[in-house]
Design a protein around this motif. Structure first.
Motif, PDB file in Angstrom:
ATOM      1  N   VAL A  22      29.558 -78.014 -41.025  1.00  0.00           N
ATOM      2  CA  VAL A  22      29.924 -79.036 -41.661  1.00  0.00           C
ATOM      3  C   VAL A  22      29.309 -80.254 -40.740  1.00  0.00           C
ATOM      4  CG1 VAL A  22      31.935 -80.663 -42.406  1.00  0.00           C
ATOM      5  CG2 VAL A  22      31.997 -78.200 -42.570  1.00  0.00           C
ATOM      6  N   ALA A  23      29.298 -80.414 -39.674  1.00  0.00           N
ATOM      7  CA  ALA A  23      28.776 -81.531 -38.844  1.00  0.00           C
ATOM      8  C   ALA A  23      27.250 -81.635 -39.249  1.00  0.00           C
ATOM      9  CB  ALA A  23      28.961 -81.089 -37.190  1.00  0.00           C
ATOM     10  N   ALA A  24      26.675 -80.393 -39.159  1.00  0.00           N
ATOM     11  CA  ALA A  24      25.119 -80.660 -39.713  1.00  0.00           C
ATOM     12  C   ALA A  24      24.843 -81.206 -41.058  1.00  0.00           C
ATOM     13  CB  ALA A  24      24.459 -78.829 -39.751  1.00  0.00           C
ATOM     14  N   VAL A  25      25.813 -80.784 -42.095  1.00  0.00           N
ATOM     15  CA  VAL A  25      25.774 -81.343 -43.309  1.00  0.00           C
ATOM     16  C   VAL A  25      25.895 -83.002 -43.166  1.00  0.00           C
ATOM     17  CG1 VAL A  25      26.945 -81.561 -45.634  1.00  0.00           C
ATOM     18  CG2 VAL A  25      26.637 -79.335 -44.528  1.00  0.00           C
ATOM     19  N   LEU A  32      21.087 -89.159 -48.850  1.00  0.00           N
ATOM     20  CA  LEU A  32      21.637 -89.480 -50.038  1.00  0.00           C
ATOM     21  C   LEU A  32      21.413 -90.992 -50.421  1.00  0.00           C
ATOM     22  CD1 LEU A  32      25.301 -88.089 -49.981  1.00  0.00           C
ATOM     23  CD2 LEU A  32      23.453 -87.352 -51.062  1.00  0.00           C
ATOM     24  N   GLU A  33      20.699 -91.811 -49.451  1.00  0.00           N
ATOM     25  CA  GLU A  33      20.322 -93.228 -49.815  1.00  0.00           C
ATOM     26  C   GLU A  33      19.539 -93.299 -50.836  1.00  0.00           C
ATOM     27  OE1 GLU A  33      19.062 -95.024 -46.213  1.00  0.00           O
ATOM     28  OE2 GLU A  33      17.079 -93.569 -45.970  1.00  0.00           O
ATOM     29  N   VAL A  34      18.725 -92.261 -51.241  1.00  0.00           N
ATOM     30  CA  VAL A  34      17.936 -92.357 -52.086  1.00  0.00           C
ATOM     31  C   VAL A  34      18.498 -92.513 -53.542  1.00  0.00           C
ATOM     32  CG1 VAL A  34      16.157 -90.804 -51.194  1.00  0.00           C
ATOM     33  CG2 VAL A  34      17.916 -89.888 -52.610  1.00  0.00           C
ATOM     34  N   VAL A  35      19.782 -92.455 -53.641  1.00  0.00           N
ATOM     35  CA  VAL A  35      20.397 -92.521 -55.120  1.00  0.00           C
ATOM     36  C   VAL A  35      21.099 -93.996 -54.959  1.00  0.00           C
ATOM     37  CG1 VAL A  35      20.854 -90.051 -55.372  1.00  0.00           C
ATOM     38  CG2 VAL A  35      22.663 -91.666 -54.297  1.00  0.00           C
ATOM     39  N   PHE A  36      21.128 -94.830 -53.736  1.00  0.00           N
ATOM     40  CA  PHE A  36      21.635 -96.186 -53.513  1.00  0.00           C
ATOM     41  C   PHE A  36      20.550 -97.269 -53.880  1.00  0.00           C
ATOM     42  CE2 PHE A  36      24.789 -93.400 -51.669  1.00  0.00           C
ATOM     43  CZ  PHE A  36      25.852 -94.259 -51.828  1.00  0.00           C
ATOM     44  N   PRO A  37      21.273 -98.265 -54.384  1.00  0.00           N
ATOM     45  CA  PRO A  37      20.259 -99.509 -54.832  1.00  0.00           C
ATOM     46  C   PRO A  37      19.239 -99.619 -53.542  1.00  0.00           C
ATOM     47  CG  PRO A  37      22.395-100.117 -55.338  1.00  0.00           C
ATOM     48  CD  PRO A  37      22.455 -98.539 -54.814  1.00  0.00           C
ATOM     49  N   GLY A  45      16.434 -99.336 -45.383  1.00  0.00           N
ATOM     50  CA  GLY A  45      17.360 -98.382 -46.228  1.00  0.00           C
ATOM     51  C   GLY A  45      18.798 -98.490 -45.783  1.00  0.00           C
ATOM     52  N   ALA A  46      19.548 -97.553 -46.240  1.00  0.00           N
ATOM     53  CA  ALA A  46      21.068 -97.985 -46.102  1.00  0.00           C
ATOM     54  C   ALA A  46      21.346 -97.639 -44.702  1.00  0.00           C
ATOM     55  CB  ALA A  46      21.837 -96.778 -46.897  1.00  0.00           C
ATOM     56  N   LEU A  47      20.670 -96.979 -43.948  1.00  0.00           N
ATOM     57  CA  LEU A  47      21.148 -96.610 -42.685  1.00  0.00           C
ATOM     58  C   LEU A  47      20.720 -98.138 -41.611  1.00  0.00           C
ATOM     59  CD1 LEU A  47      19.669 -92.979 -41.779  1.00  0.00           C
ATOM     60  CD2 LEU A  47      21.761 -93.792 -42.271  1.00  0.00           C
ATOM     61  N   MET A  57      30.490 -95.879 -44.787  1.00  0.00           N
ATOM     62  CA  MET A  57      30.846 -94.578 -45.052  1.00  0.00           C
ATOM     63  C   MET A  57      30.053 -93.587 -43.912  1.00  0.00           C
ATOM     64  SD  MET A  57      29.771 -91.585 -46.398  1.00  0.00           S
ATOM     65  CE  MET A  57      28.603 -91.831 -47.694  1.00  0.00           C
ATOM     66  N   LEU A  58      28.898 -93.842 -43.678  1.00  0.00           N
ATOM     67  CA  LEU A  58      28.067 -93.002 -42.853  1.00  0.00           C
ATOM     68  C   LEU A  58      28.521 -93.119 -41.512  1.00  0.00           C
ATOM     69  CD1 LEU A  58      24.451 -93.084 -43.805  1.00  0.00           C
ATOM     70  CD2 LEU A  58      25.833 -91.202 -44.028  1.00  0.00           C
ATOM     71  N   GLU A  59      28.883 -94.317 -41.385  1.00  0.00           N
ATOM     72  CA  GLU A  59      29.544 -94.660 -39.714  1.00  0.00           C
ATOM     73  C   GLU A  59      30.754 -94.013 -39.487  1.00  0.00           C
ATOM     74  OE1 GLU A  59      30.305 -98.262 -36.872  1.00  0.00           O
ATOM     75  OE2 GLU A  59      30.367 -98.677 -39.013  1.00  0.00           O
TER      76      GLU A  59
END
Length: 243
Positions: A22-25, A32-37, A45-47, A57-59
């Motif tokens: 799960v941590a790897a996932v 997933l940032e490819v689907v964000f504006p 990018g989102a990061l 959310m990622l943080e």
């Protein structure tokens, strides 16, 4: 997962494997940032945008992943291979250090979405980005090196134990070593040049590549069976009173 009956509470070795996977996932969720504006961009990018919804959310997700890594390492130490294996112990402890450093960095203020990103931490500090602290860069470096040591020690342990998965682990470790060196060299360059001259912080392809290698290492920890044994860590609890 831990479960209870009338008298005992159990941690199964499979809980550690699931925690690592799960941590790897979670460490792969940046894709997933490819689907964000904001799109998939090395500089914006989102990061690189901690104020975005996805960035926040990622943080939080990475903070959870750090806890899962420590859980997997703890269960590995408690329920790992039966016979004494020094390098496996080194791997588990290094994994725990990685999780602890990642968690500690994620709790500090700053503009880095990825708490283990040494280049971002250094850039934030030298450019005077709001919230940056002197503790973040060394913690990020410790996390990077601990993850690499954990992967290398696990690979060497698997080779010495005659496990068939060791060539795959060696490949993952080699790729992770390349990514870690690139990120640390980038961090050193940013420190010596007092930043990149542009405002804010950016997460480039090198840092993304390192995240991929960390995710592959954690996936290997959860999937390969050689470092686990079938067993339970049992703790007594008070029995339920009859109704």
């Amino acid at each position: 997962m831990p479960y209870s009956n009338t008298g005992t509470l159990h941690w199964d070795y499979r809980d550690g494997r699931v925690a690592a996977v799960v941590a790897a996932v979670v460490y792969s969720m940046w894709t997933l940032e490819v689907v964000f504006p904001v799109g998939l961009n090395a500089d914006s990018g989102a990061l690189a945008d901690p104020d975005s919804t996805f960035g926040r959310m990622l943080e939080s997700a990475h903070r959870t992943a750090a806890i899962l890594v420590m859980l997997a390492a703890g269960l590995g130490l408690a329920l790992g291979a039966k016979r004494p294996r020094r390098w496996l112990t080194v791997s588990w402890w290094s994994m725990a250090v990685f999780g602890a450093a990642a968690l500690a960095t994620s709790l500090l203020p700053g503009r880095c979405v990825v708490s283990t990103d040494a280049a971002c931490a250094v850039e934030s500090l030298v450019e005077g980005v709001g919230g940056a602290t002197v503790a973040q860069p060394p913690l990020a470096v410790i996390a990077t090196l601990a993850a690499l040591l954990a992967a290398a020690a696990l690979t060497w342990d698997q080779r010495r134990a005659g496990e068939r998965a060791w060539p795959l682990l060696a490949l993952v470790t080699a790729v992770q070593a390349v990514a870690a060196v690139v990120v640390l060299v980038l961090a050193a360059g940013l420190y010596l040049s007092s930043g990149d001259g542009s405002p804010g912080v950016a997460l480039g392809w090198a840092e993304r590549f390192h995240l991929v290698t960390v995710a592959l290492w954690l996936l290997a920890v959860g999937v390969t069976p050689g470092q686990w044994k079938r067993g339970r860590l049992t703790r007594g609890v008070a029995p339920r009173k009859p109704v």
